[in-house]
Scaffold this motif. Structure first.
Motif, PDB file in Angstrom:
ATOM      1  N   LEU A 189       0.916  -1.344  -0.415  1.00 12.45           N
ATOM      2  CA  LEU A 189      -0.208   0.222  -0.044  1.00 12.45           C
ATOM      3  C   LEU A 189       1.084   1.535   0.216  1.00 12.45           C
ATOM      4  O   LEU A 189       1.785   1.385   0.417  1.00 12.45           O
ATOM      5  CB  LEU A 189      -1.300  -0.039   1.517  1.00 12.45           C
ATOM      6  N   ALA A 190       0.335   2.453  -0.685  1.00 12.96           N
ATOM      7  CA  ALA A 190       1.127   3.627  -0.529  1.00 12.96           C
ATOM      8  C   ALA A 190       0.654   4.277   0.705  1.00 12.96           C
ATOM      9  O   ALA A 190      -0.188   4.665   0.848  1.00 12.96           O
ATOM     10  CB  ALA A 190       0.600   4.686  -1.358  1.00 12.96           C
ATOM     11  N   VAL A 191       0.696   4.110   1.701  1.00 16.50           N
ATOM     12  CA  VAL A 191       1.659   4.915   2.995  1.00 16.50           C
ATOM     13  C   VAL A 191       2.606   5.597   3.519  1.00 16.50           C
ATOM     14  O   VAL A 191       3.498   5.176   3.182  1.00 16.50           O
ATOM     15  CB  VAL A 191       1.424   3.686   4.511  1.00 16.50           C
ATOM     16  N   ARG A 192       1.381   7.524   3.598  1.00 13.06           N
ATOM     17  CA  ARG A 192       2.621   8.373   3.854  1.00 13.06           C
ATOM     18  C   ARG A 192       2.322   8.761   5.393  1.00 13.06           C
ATOM     19  O   ARG A 192       1.589   8.844   5.488  1.00 13.06           O
ATOM     20  CB  ARG A 192       2.247   9.008   2.100  1.00 13.06           C
ATOM     21  N   THR A 193       3.659   9.745   6.008  1.00  8.77           N
ATOM     22  CA  THR A 193       3.463   9.999   6.877  1.00  8.77           C
ATOM     23  C   THR A 193       3.397  11.621   6.887  1.00  8.77           C
ATOM     24  O   THR A 193       3.787  11.661   6.166  1.00  8.77           O
ATOM     25  CB  THR A 193       3.972   8.845   8.224  1.00  8.77           C
ATOM     26  N   GLN A 194       3.057  11.906   8.343  1.00 10.58           N
ATOM     27  CA  GLN A 194       2.727  13.858   8.428  1.00 10.58           C
ATOM     28  C   GLN A 194       2.503  13.985   6.814  1.00 10.58           C
ATOM     29  O   GLN A 194       3.197  15.099   7.052  1.00 10.58           O
ATOM     30  CB  GLN A 194       4.116  14.014   8.912  1.00 10.58           C
ATOM     31  N   LEU A 206      -1.423   8.191   5.989  1.00 10.59           N
ATOM     32  CA  LEU A 206      -2.322   8.829   4.853  1.00 10.59           C
ATOM     33  C   LEU A 206      -2.607   7.529   4.079  1.00 10.59           C
ATOM     34  O   LEU A 206      -1.119   6.627   3.465  1.00 10.59           O
ATOM     35  CB  LEU A 206      -2.216   9.714   4.181  1.00 10.59           C
ATOM     36  N   ILE A 207      -3.664   6.609   3.318  1.00 10.81           N
ATOM     37  CA  ILE A 207      -3.072   5.379   2.723  1.00 10.81           C
ATOM     38  C   ILE A 207      -3.713   6.030   1.856  1.00 10.81           C
ATOM     39  O   ILE A 207      -5.243   6.261   1.083  1.00 10.81           O
ATOM     40  CB  ILE A 207      -3.894   4.207   3.734  1.00 10.81           C
ATOM     41  N   GLY A 208      -3.011   5.358   0.150  1.00 15.72           N
ATOM     42  CA  GLY A 208      -4.327   5.614  -0.757  1.00 15.72           C
ATOM     43  C   GLY A 208      -4.029   7.142  -0.504  1.00 15.72           C
ATOM     44  O   GLY A 208      -3.344   7.897  -0.632  1.00 15.72           O
ATOM     45  N   PHE A 242     -12.793  12.016   2.866  1.00 15.35           N
ATOM     46  CA  PHE A 242     -11.279  11.217   3.441  1.00 15.35           C
ATOM     47  C   PHE A 242     -12.238  10.266   4.309  1.00 15.35           C
ATOM     48  O   PHE A 242     -13.285  11.164   4.966  1.00 15.35           O
ATOM     49  CB  PHE A 242     -10.375  12.247   4.311  1.00 15.35           C
ATOM     50  N   VAL A 243     -11.971   9.672   5.306  1.00 12.00           N
ATOM     51  CA  VAL A 243     -12.460   8.294   5.506  1.00 12.00           C
ATOM     52  C   VAL A 243     -10.997   8.394   6.962  1.00 12.00           C
ATOM     53  O   VAL A 243      -9.646   8.338   6.431  1.00 12.00           O
ATOM     54  CB  VAL A 243     -12.660   6.643   4.976  1.00 12.00           C
ATOM     55  N   TYR A 266     -11.222  -1.941   4.549  1.00 12.14           N
ATOM     56  CA  TYR A 266     -11.758   0.017   3.816  1.00 12.14           C
ATOM     57  C   TYR A 266     -10.995   0.152   2.615  1.00 12.14           C
ATOM     58  O   TYR A 266     -11.391   0.218   1.516  1.00 12.14           O
ATOM     59  CB  TYR A 266     -11.293   0.859   4.803  1.00 12.14           C
ATOM     60  N   VAL A 267      -9.490  -0.627   2.729  1.00  5.10           N
ATOM     61  CA  VAL A 267      -9.223  -1.045   1.754  1.00  5.10           C
ATOM     62  C   VAL A 267      -9.519  -1.998   0.593  1.00  5.10           C
ATOM     63  O   VAL A 267      -9.785  -1.630  -0.783  1.00  5.10           O
ATOM     64  CB  VAL A 267      -7.747  -1.751   1.646  1.00  5.10           C
ATOM     65  N   ASP A 268     -10.437  -2.938   0.724  1.00  4.23           N
ATOM     66  CA  ASP A 268     -10.660  -3.758   0.186  1.00  4.23           C
ATOM     67  C   ASP A 268     -12.277  -3.160  -0.843  1.00  4.23           C
ATOM     68  O   ASP A 268     -12.348  -3.165  -1.959  1.00  4.23           O
ATOM     69  CB  ASP A 268     -11.351  -5.374   0.954  1.00  4.23           C
ATOM     70  N   ARG A 269     -12.664  -2.487   0.585  1.00  5.73           N
ATOM     71  CA  ARG A 269     -14.076  -1.301  -0.631  1.00  5.73           C
ATOM     72  C   ARG A 269     -13.452  -0.410  -1.677  1.00  5.73           C
ATOM     73  O   ARG A 269     -13.891  -0.121  -1.429  1.00  5.73           O
ATOM     74  CB  ARG A 269     -14.714  -1.131   0.388  1.00  5.73           C
TER      75      ARG A 269
END
Length: 275
Positions: A189-194, A206-208, A242-243, A266-269
Motif C-alpha cells: 500500500l502507498a502509506v505516507r506519514t505526516q 495517509l493510505i492511498g 476522507f475516511v 476499508y482498502v478492500d472496499r
C-alpha cells in the motif's frame, strides 16, 4: 537523562585528576559524588539507569541507551541493558534487573556510552527487526544517525536488518506511525506519514488518496477536550471525502490483528482511493 556533565568515574581517574582521599570522602558526604561500588563513583546529575549500569559493570546499551538518547522505542520494561564490551564481568547489586550485552567491538573506556549505530545494532540483535526499524526511524527523525552510521550498520547487521534500514525514513513523528507502516509493508500500500490534507490539517498516516489513520499515543490524546478536537477534525476531513480510522497505543502495539483487519476492510472496499 543525565545532566550534561554527569559522568561515571573510577577511583583511579579521580585520583589522577588530583582528588585526594580526603576530598573524595568529602565529595561523597556532600552528594557531589555518589559511591556506586568499590572504586566506581557517579557525579551529581547522573540518572538512575546510568548509575545502575555502572553498578553492574558497564554502560547503557540497547533500548535503555536508546531511551537515554530520546529515541522512541517499543520496549517498556524496567530492565536495564548494559554494554559490557567483549569480556566484561557483571556485578550483582541491589535491585539488579540488568541484561548484559557483549560484542566484538574494540573496548574503550568501560563507562562510555555506545554510539547510536552500536545501540541500534544491539536492539536488532536483542529484540528483533521490528524494534530496530522503529528505533532507526526515530534516530533519523532526530538527525542522530549520520550517513557514515548507516554505512556501518549496513555492513554489520543481517539481511532482515538491512531491508529495514533501507525502508526507514525520517518523516514519522512517532514510533506508532513507524510501526503501522512497517506492519503494513507486505500489503504493498502507498502509506505516507505526516501528510497535510484539506481541512484536516496534518495527519499521522495517509493510505492511498483518502484513508487517514491516526495513531493516538498517551498522554497527548487524553481527556474529553482533546477527544472533541479529534472528532471535529475527523468530521471536517470527511466533508472533503476522507475516511478516518483512529487507533490508540494499546490497539496498535498489542492488538495488531484488529487494527490490520479494520484497515484492510476499508482498502478492500476501495475507500482509500480517490474518486
Amino acid at each position: 537523562m543525565c545532566t550534561d556533565r554527569a559522568r561515571v568515574r573510577t577511583y583511579a581517574e579521580l585520583r589522577a585528576e588530583g582528588l585526594t582521599r580526603r576530598a573524595l570522602t568529602a565529595a561523597v558526604s556532600s552528594g557531589s559524588l555518589l559511591h556506586l561500588r568499590r572504586g566506581v563513583y557517579a557525579e551529581a546529575g547522573t540518572c538512575g539507569p546510568v548509575a545502575a549500569a555502572a553498578r553492574h559493570g558497564g554502560a547503557l546499551a540497547c533500548v535503555t541507551a536508546a531511551r537515554h538518547l530520546g529515541l522512541w522505542i517499543l520496549d517498556s520494561t524496567d530492565v536495564v541493558h548494559v554494554w559490557m564490551h567483549g569480556s566484561g564481568h557483571g556485578y550483582a547489586h541491589e535491585g539488579c534487573a540488568c541484561r548484559s550485552h557483549l560484542d566484538d567491538l574494540p573496548a574503550g573506556r568501560v563507562f562510555d556510552h555506545p554510539g547510536v549505530a552500536i545501540v541500534l545494532r544491539q536492539i536488532l540483535r536483542c529484540l528483533g527487526v521490528e524494534e530496530f526499524f522503529v528505533a532507526v526511524e526515530s534516530a533519523l527523525r532526530k538527525r542522530l544517525l549520520t550517513a557514515a552510521d548507516r554505512r556501518w550498520l549496513h555492513d554489520h547487521i543481517n539481511d532482515p536488518g538491512r531491508a529495514a534500514l533501507t525502508a526507514a525514513r525520517s518523516d514519522a513523528d512517532s514510533g506508532l506511525e513507524s510501526l503501522v507502516r512497517w506492519r503494513l509493508r507486505h500489503h504493498m500500500l502507498a502509506v505516507r506519514t505526516q501528510m497535510r490534507v484539506v481541512s484536516g490539517g496534518r495527519v499521522d498516516l495517509l493510505i492511498g488518496d483518502r484513508l487517514i489513520v491516526e495513531a493516538d499515543g498517551a498522554p497527548f490524546h487524553e481527556g474529553e477536550s482533546q477527544r472533541h478536537r479529534d472528532l471535529r477534525r475527523d468530521a471536517r476531513a470527511a466533508v472533503w471525502g476522507f475516511v478516518t480510522l483512529r487507533f490508540d497505543y494499546a490497539l496498535i502495539v498489542h492488538d495488531w490483528p484488529t487494527v490490520e483487519a479494520a484497515i484492510l476492510a476499508y482498502v478492500d472496499r476501495g475507500l482509500h482511493l480517490g474518486r
